[in-house]
Every structure is written in structure tokens, then in C-alpha cells.
Design a protein around this motif. Structure first.
Motif, short mmCIF file in Angstrom:
data_model
loop_
_atom_site.label_atom_id
_atom_site.label_comp_id
_atom_site.label_asym_id
_atom_site.label_seq_id
_atom_site.Cartn_x
_atom_site.Cartn_y
_atom_site.Cartn_z
N PRO A 78 44.39 54.36 66.55
CA PRO A 78 45.19 54.49 65.12
C PRO A 78 46.51 54.54 65.06
O PRO A 78 47.28 54.08 64.50
N TYR A 79 46.95 55.53 66.03
CA TYR A 79 48.62 55.35 66.34
C TYR A 79 49.24 54.13 66.81
O TYR A 79 50.18 53.76 66.39
N LEU A 80 48.60 53.41 67.52
CA LEU A 80 49.00 51.99 68.14
C LEU A 80 49.15 51.28 67.20
O LEU A 80 50.11 50.54 66.90
N VAL A 81 47.94 51.20 66.13
CA VAL A 81 47.65 50.11 65.15
C VAL A 81 48.68 50.58 63.98
O VAL A 81 49.70 49.65 63.70
N LYS A 90 57.54 46.61 58.94
CA LYS A 90 58.32 47.79 58.67
C LYS A 90 57.68 48.69 57.67
O LYS A 90 58.01 49.18 56.89
N GLU A 91 56.44 48.80 57.50
CA GLU A 91 55.44 49.71 56.93
C GLU A 91 54.24 50.15 57.29
O GLU A 91 53.85 49.28 58.39
N HIS A 92 53.65 51.36 57.23
CA HIS A 92 52.44 51.63 57.62
C HIS A 92 51.34 50.87 57.36
O HIS A 92 50.99 49.89 56.36
N TYR A 101 44.53 56.27 60.32
CA TYR A 101 44.12 57.45 60.65
C TYR A 101 43.00 57.76 60.05
O TYR A 101 41.70 58.44 60.44
N GLN A 102 42.66 57.42 58.69
CA GLN A 102 41.54 57.73 57.64
C GLN A 102 40.45 56.71 58.31
O GLN A 102 39.24 56.95 58.32
#
Length: 253
Positions: A78-81, A90-92, A101-102
Motif C-alpha cells: 500500500p505504501y508503494l501504491v 500528485k495525489e494519494h 491502506y484501507q
């Protein structure tokens, strides 16, 4: 099999920017666009047993991870994604109204691992080899019943034991491989009963990081390990983790 995550992109990927944004110093790039256009394959030193794969698509990128990846890489995914999305848009990252992460939480990890081992059990119960999709060794690495048996594991073993020992064999280059893979896909009409794990007891165990866990053994596990103990030859030693299992069971026998 693969976990595939498509990510739309407003900007082109700079792999060096991604590596910097991840904030780690253990990313190893093994395939670049200079070798295969629009493709990056990489792994994390001391963490990965398989590769991550990034492929350029028409409207963005496709990130793939082998479902037999290490638990560390499952937690890293999830951190990589999310970091990849930040580099490309430029956005989560969001999907289905949830962030990375959810979506890729502990329950999701357990489901993915369980489904993968269930599929692997189906292949092995049919006498087929189960090839990894993204082996770090860049070979046609596979799991079969003989490879599992050498580690005191079988198709009736628990998901954590099978998954953990496959990861161990991957990290120590103990799995067999073919120069040319066999054609062995399961026909969609084939009906296979997934071999189930029936625990006969649990024992206290510890992970490499010191975490305390319990190991569940089935009758088939015990039979294999006790047979290994009876046939032990000092000139053909077993892996230390297998000796630990043998010692645990023989102490209880």
C-alpha cells in the motif's frame, strides 16, 4: 498468480523519482525500459523473495506483485501504491472510496494469501507444478509436493506453514526450476477439492523478527517430520528451520 493494480497517470514515470520518494535505500532495479520498453522490475534487498513489476499502459501503469511475495512486501505494497500515485498524479491513491491502506489492510493480506495457497493446493493435488509469476531468480521457479516435503510440509499443512516455507525456500534458492515451463493450466471445467488442514495441535514458535506465534500441525505434518527424523543422515543435513520442527515434534512424541 499476480495481484494487479492499475494506476491512471497524469505524468510519466521517473523510476529514480519513485525510488527517492519511497525513502528507502534497498530498491534494486533488475529490468528497465532499456531492456524491455515500458517495463520496470525491481525488488527490496533483504525483504523481497519475488519481484514487483511496473508496466506502462495506454492511460497509466500497471503494478503487479506475485501473491507468493514475502509478508514484508505485502505490508509494503500500500505504501508503494500510494507513493506511485503521488509521483504519477500528485495525489494519494484512492479506489472504491478508500485509500491504499484501507484497501490493502491485514484482512485483505490474509485473504490474498489464503486464496493463493488454496489455488496452489489444487495444482499440487492434481500432480501439477505451481510456477511463480515473478520469481526474483528470473527463472521458471515452481513449487511441487516434493519440494514441500523436503521442508516437512504437505498439501494438508496450514496456510501459514506452506506460505512461510515457500518464502524460506525462495529466499535461500531452494525451489526447483525448469528451463522451459510445462503447460499445466487447470481446465476451467476441472473440479478439485482443496485439501484441508485439520490441526492435531499447536506449539509455541518464534518468527525471525522475534515475534511469538503458534504453529498448527496436522497428522500429515507429524508423519513427514517423524519419518525425516528416523531417516536423518548427518552428511545430508536438513535446513535449520526443519530441524527445529523435527526437534519440537520428537520432544512431544
Amino acid at each position: 498468480m499476480l495481484i494487479k493494480i492499475p494506476i491512471a497517470a497524469k505524468y510519466r514515470l521517473s523510476f529514480s523519482e519513485l525510488a527517492d520518494a519511497l525513502g528507502t535505500n534497498d530498491i534494486v532495479l533488475v529490468v528497465s525500459p532499456e531492456e524491455i520498453p515500458g517495463t520496470w522490475a525491481f525488488f527490496r534487498e533483504k525483504h523481497s523473495v519475488t519481484l514487483f513489476l511496473l508496466e506502462e499502459t495506454g492511460d497509466g501503469y500497471l503494478l503487479s506483485m506475485d501473491r507468493l511475495a514475502s509478508y514484508d512486501d505485502y505490508r509494503f505494497l500500500p505504501y508503494l501504491v500510494d507513493t506511485l500515485s503521488l509521483c504519477l498524479n500528485k495525489e494519494h491513491f484512492t479506489a472504491e472510496g478508500k485509500n491504499a491502506y484501507q484497501l490493502m489492510n491485514e484482512d485483505w493480506v490474509a485473504d490474498e494469501m489464503g486464496e493463493e495457497i488454496a489455488l496452489l493446493k489444487c495444482y499440487l493435488s492434481l500432480g501439477l507444478k505451481y510456477y511463480l509469476s515473478l520469481a526474483k531468480q528470473m527463472k521458471h521457479v515452481y513449487v511441487d509436493q516434493e519440494a514441500l516435503k523436503k521442508m516437512g510440509v504437505c498439501i494438508h499443512s496450514s496456510t501459514p506453514r506452506i506460505f512461510g516455507y515457500i518464502n524460506y525456500m525462495l529466499s535461500h534458492n531452494l525451489l526447483p526450476y525448469d528451463d522451459v515451463p510445462e503447460e499445466n493450466d487447470i481446465d476451467e471445467d476441472t473440479e478439485v477439492d482443496v485439501p484441508q488442514h485439520e490441526s492435531i495441535g499447536t506449539v509455541l514458535s518464534w518468527q525471525i523478527d522475534g515475534a511469538e506465534t503458534t504453529e498448527s500441525y496436522c497428522r500429515e505434518d507429524a508423519d513427514i517430520l517423524l519419518e525425516m527424523a528416523q531417516n536423518y543422515e548427518p552428511e545430508k543435513p536438513y535446513e535449520g528451520v526443519v530441524l527445529n520442527d523435527i526437534a519440537t515434534l520428537t520432544a512431544l512424541a
